[in-house]
Write a protein that holds these residues in place. Structure first.
Motif, PDB file in Angstrom:
ATOM      1  N   GLN A   1      -5.679 -14.673  -6.235  1.00 33.34           N
ATOM      2  CA  GLN A   1      -5.835 -15.663  -7.313  1.00 33.34           C
ATOM      3  C   GLN A   1      -4.587 -15.711  -8.197  1.00 33.34           C
ATOM      4  N   GLN A   2      -4.041 -14.526  -8.501  1.00 29.55           N
ATOM      5  CA  GLN A   2      -2.904 -14.434  -9.421  1.00 29.55           C
ATOM      6  C   GLN A   2      -1.553 -14.553  -8.704  1.00 29.55           C
ATOM      7  N   GLN A   3      -1.586 -14.723  -7.380  1.00 25.78           N
ATOM      8  CA  GLN A   3      -0.376 -14.873  -6.567  1.00 25.78           C
ATOM      9  C   GLN A   3       0.549 -13.664  -6.702  1.00 25.78           C
ATOM     10  N   PHE A   4      -0.032 -12.467  -6.557  1.00 28.57           N
ATOM     11  CA  PHE A   4       0.755 -11.238  -6.601  1.00 28.57           C
ATOM     12  C   PHE A   4       1.651 -11.148  -5.367  1.00 28.57           C
ATOM     13  N   SER A   5       2.748 -10.439  -5.526  1.00 28.05           N
ATOM     14  CA  SER A   5       3.605 -10.112  -4.386  1.00 28.05           C
ATOM     15  C   SER A   5       3.105  -8.827  -3.747  1.00 28.05           C
ATOM     16  N   ASP A   6       3.639  -8.510  -2.560  1.00 33.91           N
ATOM     17  CA  ASP A   6       3.137  -7.352  -1.814  1.00 33.91           C
ATOM     18  C   ASP A   6       3.244  -6.058  -2.602  1.00 33.91           C
ATOM     19  N   ASP A   7       4.292  -5.900  -3.402  1.00 39.35           N
ATOM     20  CA  ASP A   7       4.484  -4.630  -4.078  1.00 39.35           C
ATOM     21  C   ASP A   7       3.894  -4.591  -5.491  1.00 39.35           C
ATOM     22  N   THR A   8       3.162  -5.633  -5.888  1.00 37.66           N
ATOM     23  CA  THR A   8       2.546  -5.636  -7.214  1.00 37.66           C
ATOM     24  C   THR A   8       1.459  -4.572  -7.270  1.00 37.66           C
ATOM     25  N   PRO A   9       1.483  -3.679  -8.249  1.00 40.87           N
ATOM     26  CA  PRO A   9       0.454  -2.641  -8.326  1.00 40.87           C
ATOM     27  C   PRO A   9      -0.861  -3.193  -8.875  1.00 40.87           C
ATOM     28  N   VAL A  10      -1.952  -2.675  -8.372  1.00 43.87           N
ATOM     29  CA  VAL A  10      -3.288  -3.031  -8.844  1.00 43.87           C
ATOM     30  C   VAL A  10      -4.066  -1.726  -9.028  1.00 43.87           C
TER      31      VAL A  10
END
Length: 812
Positions: free
Chosen positions: A127-136
């Motif tokens: 939904q937020q269009q995170f990139s692959d390395d975005t931490p969650v």
């Protein structure tokens, strides 16, 4: 269950996890954690404590392309903490309530909960269009209800890791969905071209099929009284299958109360399969007749665990694939595949429920609150419900919404826990004390609301309470304590003794029914004093009795697009609608018999009184009546009695007068083998005389075709036995302005009589006699309710009966 769609596949996170992320062992089906109400309360409590800026029940819905399919994935995460600053990643919290510290939870349960949270994290990142390395950040909040303490467990993932995990689960689901969708397309195509499998319709058959199709197409309910022999199964199944192909019905559920009914559906489906129909039929059988352990086909290990439950979900996908789209998933077919993959056959059949086009099962899989199929709650699929032998549903449903506790059973359960489960034993003993206290309160109060019934034997007592009166609060509290301890044990993978499994199921039922109880319920307390003057107790029983389950049936009907209720005996209409919870505007279709009037000789013999107080005098008259009937035409005859005692009295007198006539009798509590032995005597060319119980196994749902049965004598009007339950039903009906005696006794008795009489003429070539032996059958009340195709002849004495019989058999 994802909706069948050529464009988008919609699936919830919970469904995806349940299908693609389960692995390892099959856990107990009884329980294993807090109740839904406890979970809701804990969720609300923790959500209120969330910090400012966070959101509760945050909706997630994403759409993506995967393997050439458009997928819509949706769900709700318990708490979302958006990214507050660059130093902290966004965080999603999932709340899970437990009875034990999280480290004591089985690894399989923990992994399943984490799988759900990982997919939530993937959806939020998409939904937020995170990139692959975005931490969650993902956090499980394990809330221990026993300690009233929350154990947080925080893990951080890159969004790319969550995407890999989630797409893997989706790929597994889509591979299955494509196979299932291809099967569904084949079903619909073959249903559209399906032709009626017989050269012509019987009289009334086309009318039933047309009315059924309209109901299935338009929705709503249909009530059909279709006489024996009309072909109710094909007349409802054929239009239902046509509706699947032409109107978008997704699944059919066919209910029948007898094993013989399931056999007819199986044979009917087999005939349609021969014409090219691709429909898959799943036949569900009771657990005790399906479970490999119950049948002695497997041995539990030293921890009392069935080996077929170990690694169940690891072997399930291959077994599920092997069973998909097979035409007949009978218990035998399921058992064969279960043996091949070493799976529990009963649980395997339940796993196939969402994927079968036609499910054939007992009433309880739809109506019983503890057994009801969970996938019925998926309102995205259009289902139709076909209820065969619906005359049985009212009484069966009352039983489903009733429950009983006995002191002796509770004490036996406590004894089984001695030494192995001390905490559970103590809880069960507290239930014994709570029941004792309740009985003492009833004995001491003697209020007008909690009153004894008519004088009973000196050593037994009985009190009846309505729902608005005093209720057994201390008993309910003690039950909750027992179940809480049992749930803690299950959740910690330390299950209670297997010897009390059935008792715990009964306890769950009692608790569930108590929570559902309304104005149609009564609390019945029975106490029997011990003959030992030093002991206060011998036996005690607390029953929650449902007098009418109509409202609960109506709630179940609402889960279906269409409901068709049918039987050979659904009269009078106002009684049927009231008992079965049917809307007043539901159409009522009354069909004529397909057989010619001269096929049935219906003889009413009012010269005998079979009421209880007159039975001694009736015995010799009945012996003479049976003898005359047999002399008129040799063959197979059945005589149906209202009770075993009456049956035995007449059998003794008959054997004394006719010692050379072999007599076979139905025995109380007979096994399936004994029932088969009884029926085996009724073959063409024999002269079998059988005595059986009206309303029992031999009086319903069995086809005696041709010379298997040439005559039946129905002794009495089939009134239910007078007891406190029937009297409560009578008084409750009278309080509503109805005729209580008719509702509680005469109408149910008439249904038994009509079912019993319907055993004789089963095909176009059959001829036979039905003798109604009781003066009440000549009463206008009964004559008004006779089926239209009945043409009764009154026989005022034995000579008139013999003359009528001779005339019938001599007429070509």
């Amino acid at each position: 269950m994802a909706a069948l769609s050529a464009e988008k596949i919609q699936i919830s996170v919970g469904e995806l996890v349940d299908f693609a992320c389960r692995s390892g062992d099959l856990v107990s089906t009884l329980s294993g954690g807090p109740t839904a109400q406890e979970g809701i309360r804990a969720h609300q409590k923790l959500q209120k404590k969330r910090p400012a800026g966070s959101e509760a029940e945050y909706p997630l819905q994403v759409e993506m392309e995967l393997d050439g399919e458009s997928v819509v994935l949706n769900g709700r995460v318990d708490i979302l903490h958006p990214q507050a600053d660059l130093h902290r990643p966004p965080q999603l919290d999932e709340i899970k309530t437990t009875y034990v510290p999280p480290q004591k939870l089985p690894d399989l349960n923990r992994a399943l909960h984490w799988a759900q949270l990982k997919i939530y994290g993937f959806c939020y990142g998409l939904q937020q269009q995170f990139s692959d390395d975005t931490p969650v950040a993902l956090q499980m909040l394990w809330h221990n209800l026993k300690e009233k303490k929350t154990y947080p467990e925080l893990q951080e993932f890159s969004w790319g890791e969550l995407e890999t995990f989630s797409r893997g689960a989706l790929t597994q689901y889509l591979q299955w969905h494509r196979r299932w969708q291809a099967h569904r397309q084949a079903v619909c195509a073959s249903a559209k071209t399906l032709e009626f499998p017989f050269p012509r319709y019987r009289d009334g058959q086309r009318a039933l099929a047309v009315a059924a199709y309209r109901c299935l197409r338009d929705g709503g309910e249909l009530v059909a009284e279709a006489p024996t022999g009309i072909g109710k199964t094909i007349s409802t199944l054929f239009p239902a299958i046509k509706a699947m192909g032409e109107t978008g019905l997704d699944q059919l559920v066919y209910l029948t109360a007898k094993n013989s009914g399931r056999q007819v559906v199986r044979e009917t489906a087999g005939r349609l399969h021969q014409q090219g129909l691709k429909l898959s039929v799943l036949e569900l059988q009771a657990r005790d007749k399906t479970c490999a352990c119950s049948l002695g086909l497997c041995s539990r290990d030293e921890n009392d665990i069935c080996p077929r439950t170990k690694g169940f979900y690891d072997r399930l996908p291959e077994a599920r694939q092997a069973l998909l789209a097979q035409p007949l998933l009978t218990p035998e077919v399921i058992a064969q595949e279960a043996d091949r993959f070493q799976l529990c056959p009963f649980e395997l059949s339940l796993q196939m429920l969402p994927w079968a086009d036609l499910v054939v099962c007992d009433f309880n899989y739809v109506f019983d609150p503890l057994v009801q199929m969970h996938n019925l709650r998926d309102n995205r699929r259009r289902r139709a419900l076909l209820i065969d032998e619906a005359h049985n549903l009212g009484d069966r449903a009352r039983g489903m919404f009733s429950a009983t506790l006995t002191r002796s059973d509770i004490r036996r359960a406590a004894a089984e826990c001695k030494g192995s489960h001390p905490s559970l034993r103590r809880a069960i003993q507290s239930l014994v004390r709570a029941l004792d206290k309740w009985v003492i309160e009833q004995r001491q109060s003697r209020t007008s609301q909690s009153r004894p019934t008519e004088p009973a034997p000196a050593k037994s007592e009985l009190w009846i309470n309505q729902r608005d009166d005093q209720v057994p609060a201390t008993v309910n509290t003690a039950i909750q304590k027992v179940l809480t301890v049992a749930n803690q044990l299950w959740e910690a993978a330390q299950p209670p003794p297997d010897a009390i499994a059935d008792w715990l199921k009964n306890l769950f039922r009692f608790q569930a029914i108590e929570q559902l109880a309304g104005e149609e319920h009564r609390y019945i307390t029975r106490a029997q004093r011990s003959s030992n003057p030093e002991s206060r107790w011998q036996e005690q029983e607390l029953e929650i009795l449902c007098l009418n389950a109509a409202e609960y049936l109506l709630q179940a009907y609402r889960l279906f697009h269409s409901v068709i209720v049918f039987s050979a005996t659904l009269r009078p209409a106002h009684f049927v609608y009231r008992q079965l919870g049917l809307p007043a505007d539901a159409p009522y279709l009354q069909l004529p018999s397909p057989f010619q009037p001269e096929q049935l000789g219906l003889l009413v013999c009012p010269y005998v009184d079979t009421r209880y107080r007159a039975r001694q005098g009736a015995t010799n008259i009945l012996v003479d009546m049976i003898g005359r009937t047999r002399r008129s035409r040799p063959g197979n005859y059945l005589v149906f009695f209202p009770s075993y005692r009456f049956l035995q009295d007449v059998a003794t007198a008959f054997s004394e007068r006719f010692p050379d006539v072999a007599l076979i009798q139905q025995e109380a509590g007979s096994s399936e083998l004994e029932r088969d032995y009884f029926l085996a005597h009724f073959q063409p060319g024999r002269e079998t005389l059988g005595f059986a119980i009206m309303g029992g196994i031999f009086g319903e749902g069995i086809d005696y075709v041709g010379d298997q049965l040439v005559g039946t004598i129905v002794v009495g009007t089939g009134l239910p036995q007078v007891n406190e339950e029937q009297e409560l039903l009578r008084s409750a009906s009278a309080a509503r302005g109805e005729n209580g005696f008719d509702i509680a006794y005469r109408y149910p008795g008439l249904t038994r009589v009509l079912q019993t009489a319907g055993r004789v003429i089963r095909s176009e070539r059959d001829r036979g006699v039905v003798i109604l032996a009781d003066y009440r059958f000549a009463d206008p009340f009964y004559r008004h309710l006779y089926p239209q195709h009945w043409h009764p002849r009154i026989c005022d004495n034995g000579e008139a009966l013999s003359a009528a019989l001779d005339q019938f058999w001599e007429t070509p």
